[in-house]
Design a protein around this motif. Sequence first.
Motif, short mmCIF file in Angstrom:
data_model
loop_
_atom_site.label_atom_id
_atom_site.label_comp_id
_atom_site.label_asym_id
_atom_site.label_seq_id
_atom_site.Cartn_x
_atom_site.Cartn_y
_atom_site.Cartn_z
N ILE A 48 0.84 -1.20 0.00
CA ILE A 48 0.00 0.00 0.00
C ILE A 48 0.88 1.25 0.00
N THR A 49 1.93 1.24 0.80
CA THR A 49 2.86 2.38 0.83
C THR A 49 3.55 2.51 -0.52
N LEU A 50 3.97 1.39 -1.09
CA LEU A 50 4.59 1.41 -2.41
C LEU A 50 3.64 2.02 -3.43
N ALA A 51 2.40 1.59 -3.42
CA ALA A 51 1.41 2.13 -4.37
C ALA A 51 1.30 3.64 -4.22
N GLY A 52 1.28 4.13 -3.01
CA GLY A 52 1.20 5.57 -2.78
C GLY A 52 2.43 6.31 -3.27
N LEU A 53 3.60 5.73 -3.04
CA LEU A 53 4.84 6.39 -3.44
C LEU A 53 4.98 6.52 -4.95
N ILE A 54 4.50 5.53 -5.69
CA ILE A 54 4.61 5.62 -7.15
C ILE A 54 3.27 5.91 -7.81
N THR A 55 2.29 6.25 -6.99
CA THR A 55 0.94 6.65 -7.41
C THR A 55 0.28 5.66 -8.37
N TYR A 56 0.15 4.44 -7.88
CA TYR A 56 -0.59 3.40 -8.60
C TYR A 56 -1.65 2.85 -7.68
N ASP A 57 -2.75 2.36 -8.26
CA ASP A 57 -3.82 1.80 -7.45
C ASP A 57 -3.40 0.44 -6.90
N ARG A 58 -4.11 0.00 -5.89
CA ARG A 58 -3.76 -1.24 -5.18
C ARG A 58 -3.81 -2.47 -6.09
N THR A 59 -4.78 -2.53 -6.97
CA THR A 59 -4.91 -3.70 -7.86
C THR A 59 -3.70 -3.79 -8.78
N THR A 60 -3.34 -2.66 -9.39
CA THR A 60 -2.19 -2.65 -10.31
C THR A 60 -0.91 -2.98 -9.57
N ILE A 61 -0.72 -2.40 -8.39
CA ILE A 61 0.54 -2.63 -7.67
C ILE A 61 0.65 -4.09 -7.25
N THR A 62 -0.47 -4.73 -6.95
CA THR A 62 -0.43 -6.15 -6.60
C THR A 62 0.10 -6.96 -7.78
N ARG A 63 -0.39 -6.67 -8.98
CA ARG A 63 0.09 -7.39 -10.18
C ARG A 63 1.57 -7.10 -10.43
N VAL A 64 1.98 -5.86 -10.23
CA VAL A 64 3.38 -5.49 -10.45
C VAL A 64 4.28 -6.24 -9.46
N VAL A 65 3.90 -6.23 -8.19
CA VAL A 65 4.70 -6.92 -7.17
C VAL A 65 4.70 -8.42 -7.44
N ASP A 66 3.55 -8.98 -7.79
CA ASP A 66 3.49 -10.41 -8.12
C ASP A 66 4.50 -10.75 -9.21
N ARG A 67 4.56 -9.93 -10.24
CA ARG A 67 5.48 -10.18 -11.36
C ARG A 67 6.94 -10.06 -10.91
N LEU A 68 7.25 -9.06 -10.10
CA LEU A 68 8.63 -8.88 -9.62
C LEU A 68 9.05 -10.03 -8.70
N VAL A 69 8.12 -10.53 -7.91
CA VAL A 69 8.39 -11.70 -7.07
C VAL A 69 8.63 -12.92 -7.97
N THR A 91 15.71 -8.54 -3.76
CA THR A 91 16.62 -9.68 -3.68
C THR A 91 17.99 -9.28 -4.22
N GLU A 92 18.96 -10.17 -4.07
CA GLU A 92 20.28 -9.92 -4.66
C GLU A 92 20.17 -9.77 -6.18
N GLU A 93 19.34 -10.62 -6.79
CA GLU A 93 19.12 -10.52 -8.24
C GLU A 93 18.48 -9.18 -8.59
N GLY A 94 17.57 -8.71 -7.76
CA GLY A 94 16.95 -7.40 -7.97
C GLY A 94 17.97 -6.27 -7.86
N GLN A 95 18.86 -6.37 -6.91
CA GLN A 95 19.91 -5.35 -6.75
C GLN A 95 20.83 -5.34 -7.97
N ARG A 96 21.20 -6.54 -8.44
CA ARG A 96 22.05 -6.64 -9.64
C ARG A 96 21.33 -6.03 -10.84
N THR A 97 20.05 -6.35 -10.97
CA THR A 97 19.25 -5.81 -12.08
C THR A 97 19.23 -4.30 -12.03
N LEU A 98 19.00 -3.73 -10.86
CA LEU A 98 18.97 -2.27 -10.74
C LEU A 98 20.31 -1.65 -11.13
#
Length: 150
Positions: A48-69, A91-98
Motif C-alpha cells: 500500500i505504501t509502495l502504491a502511494g509512493l509511485i501513485t498506482y492503485d492497489r490492484t495494479t501494484i499487486t500485479r506489479v509486485v506479483d510479477r517482480l516476485v 533480492t540480490e538478483e533485484g539489486q544486480r538488475t537495478l
Amino acid sequence: MPGHLARRFQQMAVTMFLVEVSEAGFDLTPVQYAALATVQTNPGIDQITLAGLITYDRTTITRVVDRLVQLGLLLRRASTRDRRARELAVTEEGQRTLREITPAVEAAQRMLVRGLTETETAELIRLLRKAIMVSDDLSRAYCSAYQDTQ
C-alpha cells in the motif's frame, strides 16, 4: 491541448524506456522498474505504501509486485509490525538488475529531453512537478469517481 501533449510525452517516455531497457537485455516495464527502485530506496515497505509512493492503485501494484516476485527480483514476507501487511525487499538478483539497468534508464531519460538545453530540461521538470502538485488531489478525486461508476 496540455492533456494531449502530456499523453504524447508519456507515450514517448514509455517507448524510449522499453527500447533502451530491451537493448540492454532486460524485460521490465517502467512501472516495474519504479516499484523495484522504490523498494530498494525504502526497504521493508508494504504494498500500500509502495502504491502511494509511485501513485498506482492497489490492484495494479499487486500485479506489479506479483510479477517482480515471480522474476526473483522482490521478496514479499510477513510484516514484523502488522500481521496483515506484507513487507517488500529487493533480492540480490533485484539489486544486480537495478545496477545493470540504470544506464539504460538514464539513456532513455536523456533521449526524452535531447532537444532541450539543461536549463530548459530543469524548467520542464519544474513545471511538470508544479502542475502535478496542484492537480494531484483533483486527479485522485476524478479517479475515485470514475472507479465508482464501473
